[in-house]
Design a protein around this motif. Structure first.
Motif, PDB file in Angstrom:
ATOM      1  N   ARG A 398      42.713  39.340  42.795  1.00 12.94           N
ATOM      2  CA  ARG A 398      41.881  40.141  41.890  1.00 12.94           C
ATOM      3  C   ARG A 398      40.471  40.289  42.464  1.00 12.94           C
ATOM      4  N   ASP A 399      39.825  41.408  42.125  1.00 14.18           N
ATOM      5  CA  ASP A 399      38.521  41.720  42.708  1.00 14.18           C
ATOM      6  C   ASP A 399      37.361  41.600  41.727  1.00 14.18           C
ATOM      7  N   GLY A 400      37.588  41.107  40.541  1.00 13.17           N
ATOM      8  CA  GLY A 400      36.526  41.052  39.538  1.00 13.17           C
ATOM      9  C   GLY A 400      35.341  40.222  39.976  1.00 13.17           C
ATOM     10  N   SER A 401      34.130  40.737  39.700  1.00 14.08           N
ATOM     11  CA  SER A 401      32.913  40.054  40.134  1.00 14.08           C
ATOM     12  C   SER A 401      32.569  38.834  39.305  1.00 14.08           C
ATOM     13  N   GLY A 402      33.286  38.627  38.211  1.00 14.06           N
ATOM     14  CA  GLY A 402      33.015  37.455  37.393  1.00 14.06           C
ATOM     15  C   GLY A 402      33.987  36.315  37.610  1.00 14.06           C
ATOM     16  N   LEU A 403      34.897  36.470  38.568  1.00 11.08           N
ATOM     17  CA  LEU A 403      35.978  35.495  38.748  1.00 11.08           C
ATOM     18  C   LEU A 403      35.573  34.409  39.741  1.00 11.08           C
ATOM     19  N   ILE A 404      34.966  33.349  39.229  1.00 10.51           N
ATOM     20  CA  ILE A 404      34.554  32.239  40.091  1.00 10.51           C
ATOM     21  C   ILE A 404      35.762  31.608  40.765  1.00 10.51           C
ATOM     22  N   SER A 405      36.925  31.705  40.142  1.00 10.19           N
ATOM     23  CA  SER A 405      38.132  31.152  40.742  1.00 10.19           C
ATOM     24  C   SER A 405      38.421  31.780  42.104  1.00 10.19           C
ATOM     25  N   GLY A 406      38.024  33.037  42.297  1.00  4.23           N
ATOM     26  CA  GLY A 406      38.214  33.679  43.601  1.00  4.23           C
ATOM     27  C   GLY A 406      37.356  33.054  44.677  1.00  4.23           C
ATOM     28  N   LEU A 407      36.147  32.644  44.322  1.00  2.45           N
ATOM     29  CA  LEU A 407      35.273  31.975  45.282  1.00  2.45           C
ATOM     30  C   LEU A 407      35.840  30.619  45.674  1.00  2.45           C
ATOM     31  N   ARG A 408      36.432  29.934  44.710  1.00  4.01           N
ATOM     32  CA  ARG A 408      37.001  28.614  44.981  1.00  4.01           C
ATOM     33  C   ARG A 408      38.310  28.719  45.740  1.00  4.01           C
ATOM     34  N   PHE A 409      39.055  29.766  45.515  1.00  4.36           N
ATOM     35  CA  PHE A 409      40.298  30.021  46.246  1.00  4.36           C
ATOM     36  C   PHE A 409      40.026  30.224  47.733  1.00  4.36           C
TER      37      PHE A 409
END
Length: 441
Positions: A398-409
């Motif tokens: 997912r590309d959402g700018s609010g998804l901190i989980s993406g930064l941790r992934f």
């Protein structure tokens, strides 16, 4: 003064410069491309901090202000790399046949008092100076010690050792007179070790930048309070605190500004007097409650705004007096990405280091993107995967700018140029690991 092993003895007095030239970022496009924004920043941002001397033990993470010169060779003496027996390679045949008499003992810090006689061996230990006339050391486990011989204790050394075996030559690590570390270098633990090896007790470094972090938004509250309806905890300030420290600067969280132009301007004005850089989050877009850009225009100068990137399009750069102001978006992913790509190198450069863009590795894509909007630079969150001995990169779904989980992934960012229309599996992608910014996995 640092003595013969220290830094250059010329005392360094930096010439202070403005952080920003008043017209340095003016451009005539609605949205500036990534490469153009980077080129402008690289050309215009320069060091603004003075120097200070610090003990070597406190030098890790600082930026060196004076080149470190080795005024003597490292190591200073030719020494043994192993425990064993020192001898002359010209005696190899005799050493392997009847053996050589052992005439002395040399240990680290305790060299042989007098040169050994010809055709002899010396018991030697790691780090000890190799005696004059000797050029080779045999490891003790390869030697046979012959006790109680007629003339003396002898040692038999096997054939096959090359001249210079197990010997560390004076200056083989660093020659006398060379520059060990250039001015502007960010000092890592191994650099501190190198400075210690040339005798530095204190080093001259640049003072740390003073950076303020100001969050904004009526809905934003600090962790530890009760979360009300419509409110969110401030994730940006603690994240930025770690990122700013990784860039080598001191950071101060100065609170949350309300969605009120007068209040925001008061906080910005006071912060600009006390800090070298102010980083804000939120309020950088064009909505009725977005006051950062208009406040910056009233208080100082706005030089960059609206970049052709995703995430982070509304990011702004400017100045209030001689204080740099960076207006980051409000969503954590956009804050993180914009900081790494633009603010991190800027802080390093303001703090005395050369401008350095992150290195990229070409890795095959383990994902597909059927179609994407061109004309803007995108930074996707990516993670390294290994299969069948081959490393590739996968994209966070997912590309959402609010998804901190993406930064941790992610292990880093996938840098997608403006003209890429689609991505197929196996296509080479430019991957920027987080480690380029001092972020460890």
């Amino acid at each position: 003064m640092y003595g013969i092993f220290g830094l250059a003895n010329i005392r360094y007095k930096p010439v202070m410069t403005r952080k920003l030239v008043d017209d340095c970022f003016i451009h005539d496009r609605d949205r500036l491309r990534h490469a153009d924004a980077m080129a402008i920043l690289k050309a215009r941002i320069s060091r603004v901090v003075e120097c200070e001397d610090v003990p070597l033990a406190q030098a890790h993470g600082r930026i060196l202000a004076q080149a470190a010169i080795a005024h003597a060779p490292i190591p200073a003496h030719t020494n043994a790399a192993v425990d064993g027996y020192a001898f002359s390679s010209s005696d190899a045949d005799a050493a392997a046949a009847a053996g050589l008499p052992v005439v002395g003992r040399a240990a680290a810090g305790h060299p042989l008092v007098a040169p050994p006689p010809p055709h002899s061996a010396v018991r030697i230990f790691t780090g000890a100076i190799v005696p004059p006339g000797h050029d080779t050391v045999a490891m003790q486990e390869d030697c046979e010690r012959l006790e109680n011989t007629v003339d003396a204790t002898r040692v038999r050394i096997p054939l096959g050792l090359k001249r210079g075996a197990n010997v560390r030559l004076a200056g083989e690590d660093v020659a006398a007179g060379v520059t060990l570390i250039d001015a502007g270098a960010y000092l890592r633990p191994q650099d501190v070790a190198a400075l210690a090896s040339i005798g530095c007790a204190n080093v001259t470094v640049f003072k740390r930048l003073r950076v303020a972090v100001l969050s904004s938004g009526d809905e934003v509250i600090q962790a530890g309070r009760s979360l009300g309806e419509g409110q969110v905890f401030d994730a940006n300030a603690p994240m930025l605190a770690g990122l700013v420290r990784a860039a080598g600067a001191d950071v101060h969280a100065i609170g949350v500004a309300a969605d009120n132009a007068a209040a925001l301007e008061a906080q910005l004005s006071e912060a600009a007097k006390a800090y070298d850089v102010v980083i804000t989050t939120g309020g950088a877009s064009q909505g009725e409650e977005d006051h950062l850009v208009r406040s910056l225009d009233r208080l100082g100068k706005r030089h960059l705004w609206q970049l052709a990137i995703k995430p982070g399009r509304p990011m702004a750069f400017g100045q209030i007096g001689d204080c740099v102001v960076v207006g980051l978006p409000g969503n954590p992913v956009a804050v993180f990405v914009c900081f790494l790509m633009y603010v991190f190198p800027m802080l390093r450069s303001l703090g005395g280091a050369p401008w350095r863009e992150p290195r990229r590795w070409a890795l095959p894509a383990a994902f597909e993107v059927a179609k994407r909007k061109t004309g803007r630079r995108e930074f996707w969150r990516g993670r390294l995967i290994e299969a069948n001995g081959r490393v590739s990169v996968e994209k966070f779904a997912r590309d959402g700018s609010g998804l901190i989980s993406g930064l941790r992934f992610a292990d880093g960012l996938i840098d997608v140029p403006e003209d890429v229309i689609a991505v197929r599996k196996g296509d080479p992608m430019q991957f920027i690991p987080y480690t380029e910014f001092g972020i460890l996995s």
